[in-house]
Design a protein around this motif. Structure first.
Motif, mmCIF file in Angstrom:
data_model
loop_
_atom_site.group_PDB
_atom_site.id
_atom_site.type_symbol
_atom_site.label_atom_id
_atom_site.label_comp_id
_atom_site.label_asym_id
_atom_site.label_seq_id
_atom_site.Cartn_x
_atom_site.Cartn_y
_atom_site.Cartn_z
ATOM 1 N N LYS A 9 -0.072 7.137 3.885
ATOM 2 C CA LYS A 9 0.775 7.310 5.261
ATOM 3 C C LYS A 9 -0.268 7.400 6.168
ATOM 4 O O LYS A 9 -1.508 7.693 6.058
ATOM 5 N N ALA A 10 0.408 7.291 7.255
ATOM 6 C CA ALA A 10 -0.573 7.516 8.661
ATOM 7 C C ALA A 10 -0.024 8.664 9.347
ATOM 8 O O ALA A 10 1.147 8.982 9.501
ATOM 9 N N SER A 91 -2.674 10.850 3.249
ATOM 10 C CA SER A 91 -3.095 10.188 4.501
ATOM 11 C C SER A 91 -4.126 9.302 4.315
ATOM 12 O O SER A 91 -5.392 9.499 3.948
ATOM 13 N N ARG A 93 -4.850 7.399 7.185
ATOM 14 C CA ARG A 93 -4.981 7.497 8.665
ATOM 15 C C ARG A 93 -4.617 8.570 9.429
ATOM 16 O O ARG A 93 -3.359 8.995 9.249
ATOM 17 N N ARG A 312 5.382 3.020 5.695
ATOM 18 C CA ARG A 312 5.016 1.771 6.035
ATOM 19 C C ARG A 312 5.120 1.785 7.775
ATOM 20 O O ARG A 312 4.142 1.116 8.200
ATOM 21 N N ILE A 315 2.236 3.463 9.356
ATOM 22 C CA ILE A 315 0.885 2.628 9.270
ATOM 23 C C ILE A 315 0.941 1.420 9.901
ATOM 24 O O ILE A 315 -0.031 1.352 10.840
ATOM 25 N N SER A 318 0.494 2.852 13.863
ATOM 26 C CA SER A 318 -1.091 3.168 13.802
ATOM 27 C C SER A 318 -1.707 2.264 14.632
ATOM 28 O O SER A 318 -1.289 0.875 14.960
ATOM 29 N N LYS A 325 -4.673 -2.132 7.931
ATOM 30 C CA LYS A 325 -3.082 -1.922 7.834
ATOM 31 C C LYS A 325 -2.651 -2.720 6.524
ATOM 32 O O LYS A 325 -1.870 -2.002 5.822
ATOM 33 N N MET A 328 -3.718 -0.463 3.505
ATOM 34 C CA MET A 328 -2.891 0.508 3.411
ATOM 35 C C MET A 328 -1.457 0.194 3.005
ATOM 36 O O MET A 328 -0.778 1.004 2.075
#
Length: 348
Positions: A9-10, A91, A93, A312, A315, A318, A325, A328
């Protein structure tokens, strides 16, 4: 139910000072000989009414914690520990938000303050296996010319990768200042390729969300939950593709909603809004990022597929590179493809 600490996850809404743990604040304060309010050290989540008086108490506590950060070493420690805590929760990001003016007097100015945070972000990225980028934020309580200065400084370090500035924000009580007066600062940031990520739509309602949308042209909106109160405003958020950085613990802590179940997360998602969950200020509100996903599961009935969609969205919202991406998002797919606990058990 799959382990949420393993869900990639971001984290897009985390403030620098507010990211500290209670033990870290206690140790830094003791080292500096600074006495801090007991409410910062008792481990109890802050609960205040959604009034000017409630905000004053929150801000007083935040300022007391910030006053303990008085050296380059303190700043580097905060970045490293924030990255380590996020990495432990899955995480991949982190876009950490900082107002460098608060720390400038102790390190020789706002430029060294930004450079320290950026260098610490690069080091923490390598040490903890995630990407740590930075959002430079101005304060609504200062003059808009100060925001322009910060926007120009942020533009000098613009990029996508770890240890680079990816966005420009506007924080503090959204009831303060004239939103339109900060438009020039956001134009400077946008022209440099930075994301526009102001706060809005938490303490004030849809009317202020409308103002932020039209004057600051956000890519992401810090909070934005109260857009849910007006269908036209929410439709506009969705149509513009503005991501909402929803922080349930903050919403409850600041008295916007009585409990997590009343945070309109389901309303926002069902309307088609892009939602990225955030922890805001764990030091004051008592929970970090995974707890926000757990709240979506327990209080709002999100199953693992829906939680994966939230990850999603975070991400995609971000400012990571397209290659990052892709990697991720593949991790999210892998998490969802894993058997859930109990799936391989024989039926009774």
């Amino acid at each position: 139910m799959r382990d949420l600490t393993r869900l990639p996850k971001a984290h897009l809404h985390l403030h620098f000072t507010g990211s500290m743990s209670v033990p870290t604040l206690r140790e830094i304060a003791a080292t500096r000989g600074v006495r801090v309010p007991p409410a910062l050290l008792d481990g109890d989540p802050l609960r205040v009414p959604a009034t000017q008086r409630g905000w004053f108490r929150f801000q007083r506590l935040y300022d007391a914690a910030r006053a303990c950060v008085r050296s380059e070493g303190d700043m580097r420690r905060i970045v490293d520990e924030a990255a380590a805590a996020d990495a432990a929760e899955g995480s991949v990001r982190l876009e950490l938000q900082v107002d460098p003016t608060s720390y400038a007097p102790f390190v020789g100015g706002i430029t060294p303050a930004v450079e320290i945070v950026l260098d610490a972000a690069r080091t923490a990225s390598a040490a903890h296996g995630l990407e740590v980028a930075v959002v430079v934020a101005a304060s609504r309580t200062r003059h808009p010319l100060d925001a322009r200065t910060l926007a120009r400084l942020a533009a000098r370090y613009a990029g996508q990768g770890p240890g680079e500035v990816v966005g420009f924000g506007l924080s503090n009580d959204e009831r303060s200042g004239d939103t339109q007066a900060f438009a020039r600062a956001f134009r400077i940031a946008r022209d440099a390729g930075l994301a526009s990520v102001p706060h809005g739509g938490e303490l004030l309602g849809p009317e202020h969300v409308d103002t932020v949308l039209t004057t600051l042209r956000p890519d992401r909106l810090g909070h934005g939950v109260r857009a849910s109160e007006d269908p036209a405003t929410l439709d506009d958020v969705v149509a513009r593709g503005v991501a909402l950085e929803v922080c349930p613990a903050s919403n409850v802590g600041l008295g916007v909603y009585p409990d997590t179940a009343h945070v309109p997360l389901r309303t926002l998602v069902d309307a088609g809004a892009i939602v990225a969950l955030g922890a805001d200020d764990p030091l004051l509100f008592g929970t970090r990022l995974v707890a926000q996903y757990e709240a979506a599961r327990s209080a709002h009935g999100f199953d693992d597929a829906a939680l994966a969609d939230l990850a999603r969205s975070s991400i995609r919202a971000s400012r990571a590179s397209e290659g990052s991406k892709w990697r991720m998002l593949a991790g999210v797919d892998s998490w969802l493809a894993e058997p859930a606990p109990g799936d391989d058990e024989a039926p009774a």
